[in-house]
Enzyme design. Structure first.
Site, PDB file in Angstrom:
ATOM      1  N   LYS A  75       0.790  -1.239   0.000  1.00  0.00           N
ATOM      2  CA  LYS A  75       0.000   0.000   0.000  1.00  0.00           C
ATOM      3  C   LYS A  75       0.819   1.284   0.000  1.00  0.00           C
ATOM      4  CE  LYS A  75      -1.598   0.225   4.820  1.00  0.00           C
ATOM      5  NZ  LYS A  75      -2.801   0.128   5.636  1.00  0.00           N
ATOM      6  N   ALA A 133      11.756  -3.926  12.869  1.00  0.00           N
ATOM      7  CA  ALA A 133      12.159  -4.961  13.836  1.00  0.00           C
ATOM      8  C   ALA A 133      13.596  -4.734  14.272  1.00  0.00           C
ATOM      9  CB  ALA A 133      11.982  -6.341  13.229  1.00  0.00           C
ATOM     10  N   GLU A 192      16.834 -12.726  24.938  1.00  0.00           N
ATOM     11  CA  GLU A 192      15.689 -11.835  25.185  1.00  0.00           C
ATOM     12  C   GLU A 192      14.764 -12.486  26.201  1.00  0.00           C
ATOM     13  OE1 GLU A 192      13.968 -10.964  21.332  1.00  0.00           O
ATOM     14  OE2 GLU A 192      15.398  -9.360  20.953  1.00  0.00           O
ATOM     15  N   HIS A 224       4.340  -4.096  24.122  1.00  0.00           N
ATOM     16  CA  HIS A 224       5.785  -4.174  24.390  1.00  0.00           C
ATOM     17  C   HIS A 224       6.052  -3.315  25.616  1.00  0.00           C
ATOM     18  CE1 HIS A 224      10.088  -4.149  23.942  1.00  0.00           C
ATOM     19  NE2 HIS A 224      10.000  -5.000  22.933  1.00  0.00           N
ATOM     20  N   ARG A 273       6.989 -10.806  28.183  1.00  0.00           N
ATOM     21  CA  ARG A 273       6.520  -9.424  28.009  1.00  0.00           C
ATOM     22  C   ARG A 273       5.234  -9.061  28.715  1.00  0.00           C
ATOM     23  NH1 ARG A 273       7.616  -8.733  21.718  1.00  0.00           N
ATOM     24  NH2 ARG A 273       9.852  -8.802  22.063  1.00  0.00           N
ATOM     25  N   HIS A 277       1.986  -3.599  20.395  1.00  0.00           N
ATOM     26  CA  HIS A 277       3.143  -4.006  19.592  1.00  0.00           C
ATOM     27  C   HIS A 277       2.810  -5.097  18.583  1.00  0.00           C
ATOM     28  CE1 HIS A 277       7.400  -4.659  18.847  1.00  0.00           C
ATOM     29  NE2 HIS A 277       7.314  -5.923  19.201  1.00  0.00           N
ATOM     30  N   ARG A 332       3.145 -14.053  22.629  1.00  0.00           N
ATOM     31  CA  ARG A 332       4.265 -14.436  21.749  1.00  0.00           C
ATOM     32  C   ARG A 332       5.607 -14.299  22.464  1.00  0.00           C
ATOM     33  NH1 ARG A 332       7.752 -11.315  18.257  1.00  0.00           N
ATOM     34  NH2 ARG A 332       6.582  -9.452  18.827  1.00  0.00           N
TER      35      ARG A 332
HETATM   36  P1  FAD Z   1       4.658  -6.341   7.802  1.00  0.00           P
HETATM   37  O1  FAD Z   1       6.112  -6.385   7.869  1.00  0.00           O
HETATM   38  O2  FAD Z   1       3.958  -5.338   8.621  1.00  0.00           O
HETATM   39  O3  FAD Z   1       4.241  -6.111   6.284  1.00  0.00           O
HETATM   40  C1  FAD Z   1       2.891  -5.901   5.937  1.00  0.00           C
HETATM   41  C2  FAD Z   1       2.845  -5.357   4.539  1.00  0.00           C
HETATM   42  O4  FAD Z   1       1.517  -5.323   4.071  1.00  0.00           O
HETATM   43  C3  FAD Z   1       3.362  -3.940   4.408  1.00  0.00           C
HETATM   44  O5  FAD Z   1       4.121  -3.872   3.235  1.00  0.00           O
HETATM   45  C4  FAD Z   1       2.099  -3.104   4.266  1.00  0.00           C
HETATM   46  O6  FAD Z   1       2.280  -1.902   3.580  1.00  0.00           O
HETATM   47  C5  FAD Z   1       1.247  -4.061   3.473  1.00  0.00           C
HETATM   48  N1  FAD Z   1      -0.186  -3.828   3.567  1.00  0.00           N
HETATM   49  C6  FAD Z   1      -0.949  -3.737   4.674  1.00  0.00           C
HETATM   50  N2  FAD Z   1      -2.238  -3.559   4.328  1.00  0.00           N
HETATM   51  C7  FAD Z   1      -2.289  -3.557   2.987  1.00  0.00           C
HETATM   52  C8  FAD Z   1      -3.323  -3.403   2.034  1.00  0.00           C
HETATM   53  N3  FAD Z   1      -4.600  -3.208   2.394  1.00  0.00           N
HETATM   54  N4  FAD Z   1      -3.018  -3.430   0.723  1.00  0.00           N
HETATM   55  C9  FAD Z   1      -1.732  -3.593   0.310  1.00  0.00           C
HETATM   56  N5  FAD Z   1      -0.707  -3.732   1.180  1.00  0.00           N
HETATM   57  C10 FAD Z   1      -0.982  -3.720   2.491  1.00  0.00           C
HETATM   58  N6  FAD Z   1       9.483  -9.484  15.577  1.00  0.00           N
HETATM   59  C11 FAD Z   1      10.528 -10.314  15.760  1.00  0.00           C
HETATM   60  O7  FAD Z   1      10.410 -11.527  15.553  1.00  0.00           O
HETATM   61  N7  FAD Z   1      11.734  -9.804  16.149  1.00  0.00           N
HETATM   62  C12 FAD Z   1      11.927  -8.485  16.386  1.00  0.00           C
HETATM   63  O8  FAD Z   1      13.033  -8.069  16.724  1.00  0.00           O
HETATM   64  C13 FAD Z   1      10.839  -7.603  16.232  1.00  0.00           C
HETATM   65  N8  FAD Z   1      10.964  -6.284  16.502  1.00  0.00           N
HETATM   66  C14 FAD Z   1       9.908  -5.452  16.244  1.00  0.00           C
HETATM   67  C15 FAD Z   1      10.066  -4.082  16.439  1.00  0.00           C
HETATM   68  C16 FAD Z   1       9.032  -3.212  16.113  1.00  0.00           C
HETATM   69  C17 FAD Z   1       9.200  -1.742  16.336  1.00  0.00           C
HETATM   70  C18 FAD Z   1       7.823  -3.721  15.593  1.00  0.00           C
HETATM   71  C19 FAD Z   1       6.707  -2.813  15.224  1.00  0.00           C
HETATM   72  C20 FAD Z   1       7.653  -5.092  15.432  1.00  0.00           C
HETATM   73  C21 FAD Z   1       8.681  -5.958  15.762  1.00  0.00           C
HETATM   74  N9  FAD Z   1       8.544  -7.335  15.606  1.00  0.00           N
HETATM   75  C22 FAD Z   1       9.610  -8.157  15.795  1.00  0.00           C
HETATM   76  C23 FAD Z   1       7.336  -7.887  14.999  1.00  0.00           C
HETATM   77  C24 FAD Z   1       7.606  -8.129  13.526  1.00  0.00           C
HETATM   78  O9  FAD Z   1       8.394  -7.094  13.012  1.00  0.00           O
HETATM   79  C25 FAD Z   1       6.344  -8.227  12.719  1.00  0.00           C
HETATM   80  O10 FAD Z   1       5.437  -9.072  13.332  1.00  0.00           O
HETATM   81  C26 FAD Z   1       6.660  -8.767  11.344  1.00  0.00           C
HETATM   82  O11 FAD Z   1       7.628  -7.957  10.732  1.00  0.00           O
HETATM   83  C27 FAD Z   1       5.414  -8.842  10.505  1.00  0.00           C
HETATM   84  O12 FAD Z   1       5.781  -9.138   9.193  1.00  0.00           O
HETATM   85  P2  FAD Z   1       4.639  -9.221   8.104  1.00  0.00           P
HETATM   86  O13 FAD Z   1       5.326  -9.489   6.818  1.00  0.00           O
HETATM   87  O14 FAD Z   1       3.587 -10.124   8.556  1.00  0.00           O
HETATM   88  O15 FAD Z   1       3.998  -7.757   8.113  1.00  0.00           O
HETATM   89  C1  SIN Z   2      12.382  -6.194  20.426  1.00  0.00           C
HETATM   90  O1  SIN Z   2      13.440  -5.981  19.821  1.00  0.00           O
HETATM   91  O2  SIN Z   2      12.222  -6.019  21.632  1.00  0.00           O
HETATM   92  C2  SIN Z   2      11.243  -6.701  19.649  1.00  0.00           C
HETATM   93  C3  SIN Z   2      11.338  -8.136  19.550  1.00  0.00           C
HETATM   94  C4  SIN Z   2      10.020  -8.722  19.161  1.00  0.00           C
HETATM   95  O3  SIN Z   2       9.026  -8.032  19.023  1.00  0.00           O
HETATM   96  O4  SIN Z   2       9.992  -9.949  19.024  1.00  0.00           O
END
Ligand code: FAD
Ligand code: SIN
Length: 541
Positions: free
Chosen positions: A34, A45, A112, A240, A292, A353, A388
């Site tokens: 999007k 992440a 962690e 978080h 967490r 988170h 999680r």
């Molecule tokens: P996303 O990476 O969110 O990708 C979703 C995609 O879908 C995006 O490109 C978005 O634009 C697109 N999209 C959404 N809606 C639409 C639509 N209607 N039409 C078209 N496109 C759309 N997890 C870990 O395991 N380790 C970590 O260290 C960690 N750290 C984190 C730190 C932060 C700050 C955050 C926010 C999360 C963290 N997490 C971590 C969680 C993890 O990053 C996410 O759960 C994971 O990246 C999700 O991946 P995804 O591909 O499912 O979604």
């Molecule tokens: C963090 O780095 O604390 C995020 C890790 C996670 O969401 O799994």
């Protein structure tokens, strides 16, 4: 200009990109996203991706840690798949060009909360950005993956869109692609496909304070719900414990709260109240490294007890060069707020988170609609249960993305049916929105209601209030949606409202406290009945 493809992938985070790459080994893919390609939770992440790499570690220990964090609700089968296949998927990511941090040539493993061993593979403290970079480069090098940016999926194409098929029951529904909004042209198109993969990520934007970027408006959960797919455990929202506290004035209401990674606590960070006192030992013997849900509730309780707006995270006892080596991103970002983390305590608060529940999928990422697959944060695979374990999310996305790709291969090879006629988008009789302020207000309202009434601590009364208020906003939004030429903000509001509804409804169904769902009215887990998932489905579609 209707488009047609073998496989439509929606989302360009780790789940969408990785699945698209695997599918491209045998079929053509259209991947829509999007915003721009790297706009995703994945890109934010920090901590890393958990996996059994060290010879002193074992699959049994990772399984056990995952199940303990999940508070009795994990699915043993999918947890076992996650853990056993984890190392292979990490090596896939390395092969695709991800540069993880190494020490003496070996992968450096961090620790962690909730992990009994160091097993977090990471790229310093910007793991997601590094994975996203490598995957985007690989996707862009594939000639049979067409990436379309700034294109927002509105709704899935199922029987209820098709000409003449409106009567199909919920139990034998198919998915044939999606209606999408080409954002910079304000035009709606349909993309038809044999298989569709929802990889749309999380829903943190439902809450006022969240670590999730603006894209995380729960679109996939909402689209699946509107199509009659089965979803589960939506009440388990992970807060978080440590996002950087900044005053409201310093950020707009969509901007994410900056995360102070759990790895900082893994590295020895200590939580303190504003008078400098440690408090975690009052709540759990594992102190800062408890799972967490426990740490977030402990902070919430200290904030309420003392009437404070934040607690401190203290890493000042560590050497500056070590801090800089491990956490360059956190160090530099805090410096922008005039906090030198090698000298100053970091003010932190919990923030929404991660969604542990989502679209119910089996171990092959199949949803309850034929032809619709889902992977990543938008799913409920059963691996997270009621909470999680840190860094299991990126892992879940690649492990089950891999399964999705394998299953889709079979599915499209055996594809015999014909995609039915589906009409073009019809917006006759609608007008351009001339009062966008209505949408901004409703969005703020949803976020505030969810933060105040459906946050870390819940009660029957709070949930009931939230349900009534969200219902009103739902009616107003639907009314506006029917009359208005669509644009991004109204679609996202509609999705936020649907997610808020699902979270509240699931929270009301759970008559106990378990994992991330804590309610004053049932303060303990139900030890008499078998733990159950809360399953919901929209039967009015
Ligand atoms: P996303 O990476 O969110 O990708 C979703 C995609 O879908 C995006 O490109 C978005 O634009 C697109 N999209 C959404 N809606 C639409 C639509 N209607 N039409 C078209 N496109 C759309 N997890 C870990 O395991 N380790 C970590 O260290 C960690 N750290 C984190 C730190 C932060 C700050 C955050 C926010 C999360 C963290 N997490 C971590 C969680 C993890 O990053 C996410 O759960 C994971 O990246 C999700 O991946 P995804 O591909 O499912 O979604
Ligand atoms: C963090 O780095 O604390 C995020 C890790 C996670 O969401 O799994």
């Amino acid at each position: 200009m209707a488009l047609k493809t073998d496989v439509l992938v929606i989302g360009s985070g780790i789940a969408g990109l990785f699945t698209a790459l695997k599918v491209s080994e045998y079929a053509d893919v259209i991947l829509i996203t999007k915003k721009n390609q790297s706009d995703s939770n994945t890109n934010y992440a920090q901590g890393g991706i958990a996996s059994v790499i060290d010879t002193k570690d074992s699959f049994e220990k990772h399984i056990q840690d995952t199940m303990v964090a999940g508070a009795g609700l994990c699915n043993e089968k999918t947890v076992s798949i996650l853990v056993h296949e984890g190392p292979d998927r990490i090596y896939d990511l390395i092969e695709l060009g991800t540069n993880f941090t190494r020490k003496d040539g070996k992968l450096d493993l961090a620790k962690e909360g909730g992990h009994s061993m160091p097993r977090i593979v990471h790229a310093r403290d910007f793991t997601g950005q590094e994975i996203e970079r490598a995957l985007i480069e690989s996707v862009n090098a594939k000639s049979n993956i067409t990436v379309i940016e700034n294109t927002l999926a509105i709704d899935l194409l199922t029987e209820h869109n098709a000409n003449d098929l409106k009567e199909a029951t919920l139990n034998n529904r198919n998915c044939w692609g999606a209606y999408v909004l080409i954002c910079n042209q304000n035009k709606v198109e349909k993309i038809t496909s044999k298989a569709t993969v929802l990889a749309t990520g999380g829903l943190g934007q439902v809450y006022l304070h969240t670590t999730n970027p603006a894209i995380a408006t729960g679109d996939g959960f909402a689209m699946a719900y509107r199509s009659g797919a089965l979803l589960g455990n939506m009440e388990f929202i992970q807060f978080h414990p440590t996002s950087l506290y900044t005053s409201e004035k310093e950020r707009d209401f969509h901007a994410p709260a900056f995360l102070i990674s759990e790895a900082v606590r893994g590295f020895g960070g200590i939580l303190r109240t504003q008078d400098g006192k440690e408090f975690m030992e009052k709540y759990d013997p594992r102190k800062e490294l408890a799972p967490r849900d426990i740490v977030a509730r402990a902070i919430d309780s200290e904030l309420k007890r003392r009437g404070d707006e934040f607690v401190y995270l203290d890493i000042t006892h560590k050497k500056k060069d070590e801090i800089l080596e491990h956490f360059p991103n956190i160090y530099n970002t805090c410096l922008k707020y005039e906090i030198d983390i090698s000298k100053d305590f970091i003010p932190v608060v919990p923030a929404a988170h991660y969604a542990c529940g989502g679209i119910a999928v089996d171990e092959n990422a199949r949803t309850s609609l034929k032809g619709l697959y889902a992977c990543g944060e938008v799913t409920m695979t059963g691996v997270h249960g009621a909470n999680r374990l840190a860094s299991n999310s990126l892992l879940e996305a690649v492990v089950f993305g891999y399964h999705a790709a394998a299953d889709i291969k079979e599915f499209i090879n055996n594809y015999k049916s014909k995609i039915p006629g589906i009409p073009e988008w019809d917006d006759s009789g609608t007008l351009s929105a001339d009062e966008k302020v209505l949408i901004t207000h409703s969005t703020k309202e949803v976020k505030q209601i969810m933060w105040d009434y459906v946050g870390i601590v819940r009660s029957n009364l709070r949930l009931e209030r939230a349900a009534i208020r969200i219902h009103n906003i739902f009616m107003e939004t639907e009314n506006l949606y029917k009359k208005t030429k669509i644009f991004e903000d109204i679609l996202e509001l509609r999705n936020l409202v649907a997610c808020a509804h699902m979270i509240i409804k699931s929270a009301q169904l759970r008559k106990e406290s378990r994992g991330l769902h804590y309610t004053l009215d049932y303060p303990t887990a139900d030890y008499i009945s078998e733990p159950k998932d809360t399953l919901i489905r929209n039967t009015h579609t």
